[in-house]
Design a protein around this motif. Structure first.
Motif, PDB file in Angstrom:
ATOM      1  N   ASP A 114      30.099 -55.218 -81.355  1.00  0.00           N
ATOM      2  CA  ASP A 114      30.212 -53.844 -80.869  1.00  0.00           C
ATOM      3  C   ASP A 114      30.102 -53.736 -79.352  1.00  0.00           C
ATOM      4  O   ASP A 114      30.855 -52.999 -78.719  1.00  0.00           O
ATOM      5  N   GLU A 166      40.673 -51.874 -86.441  1.00  0.00           N
ATOM      6  CA  GLU A 166      39.276 -51.468 -86.625  1.00  0.00           C
ATOM      7  C   GLU A 166      38.533 -51.451 -85.287  1.00  0.00           C
ATOM      8  O   GLU A 166      37.750 -50.542 -85.010  1.00  0.00           O
ATOM      9  N   GLY A 223      36.752 -48.157 -83.563  1.00  0.00           N
ATOM     10  CA  GLY A 223      35.326 -48.116 -83.275  1.00  0.00           C
ATOM     11  C   GLY A 223      34.974 -48.067 -81.804  1.00  0.00           C
ATOM     12  O   GLY A 223      33.827 -47.798 -81.443  1.00  0.00           O
TER      13      GLY A 223
END
Length: 188
Positions: free
Chosen positions: A105, A139, A143
């Motif tokens: 992340d 994805e 995100g």
């Protein structure tokens, strides 16, 4: 490494290269049907960044390594570098991301917004050569911190994946979808 082993072990270029080196063997050289397009996009007069997408074992990392060697990198440099390496091509910074799918992340939140901004520049000073799992690629964009650039590039990537096109006029990107390549092109 090419013999009877667990299927997951023979899919990864890094494993094959390390085992070949450790055993004093030269790895098989496979045809790289998209290599000229990858290198050409980076070196043309109006260069484009390149994303090589697909699934595990499609040859994404193999294409990146072969492109690295063609633009002047060495096998030794490639072998000891991390997942993100930088060099230059035609006076521009080149960021090579061996597998964008491995980004966590915090990496995603730094890389994706900068990547999106750079892909929308008409005369980019930073180019990218990226391997990514095609599903994970979308994805990561979903995100990432949402900016207008991230949204625009995300929409372009979705369109490229669905349409089979290789580029769009407003995004400085050459998209190589290794899933659309026939196995007979690689192993005639």
């Amino acid at each position: 490494q090419y013999g009877p082993i667990p299927q997951s072990g023979n899919q990864f270029d890094e494993d094959i290269q390390q085992n070949a080196h450790r055993n004093g063997m030269k790895p098989l050289q496979m045809p790289t049907p998209d290599l000229d397009r990858v290198v050409g996009a980076l070196q043309q007069a109006e260069p484009r960044s390149v994303i090589v997408a697909g699934t595990a074992g499609d040859g994404k990392t193999y294409h990146l390594r072969e492109a690295w060697l063609q633009i002047g990198g060495t096998a030794q440099e490639w072998g000891r570098r991390g997942k993100i390496v930088q060099t230059s091509v035609q006076g521009r910074e080149l960021v090579v991301i061996r597998d964008l799918s491995e980004c966590g992340d915090s990496d995603r939140d730094q890389i994706i917004p900068q990547l999106a901004e750079d892909l929308l520049q008409p005369d980019p000073q930073r180019l990218y050569l990226i391997a990514a799992n095609d599903g994970k690629l979308l994805e990561l964009f979903r995100g990432a911190p949402q900016t207008p650039a991230v949204g625009q590039v995300h929409a372009a990537l979705e369109d490229l994946l669905l349409s089979g096109a290789t580029n769009q006029a407003d995004v400085r990107l050459e998209f190589v979808n290794s899933r659309r390549r026939s196995a007979s092109d690689v192993m005639p």
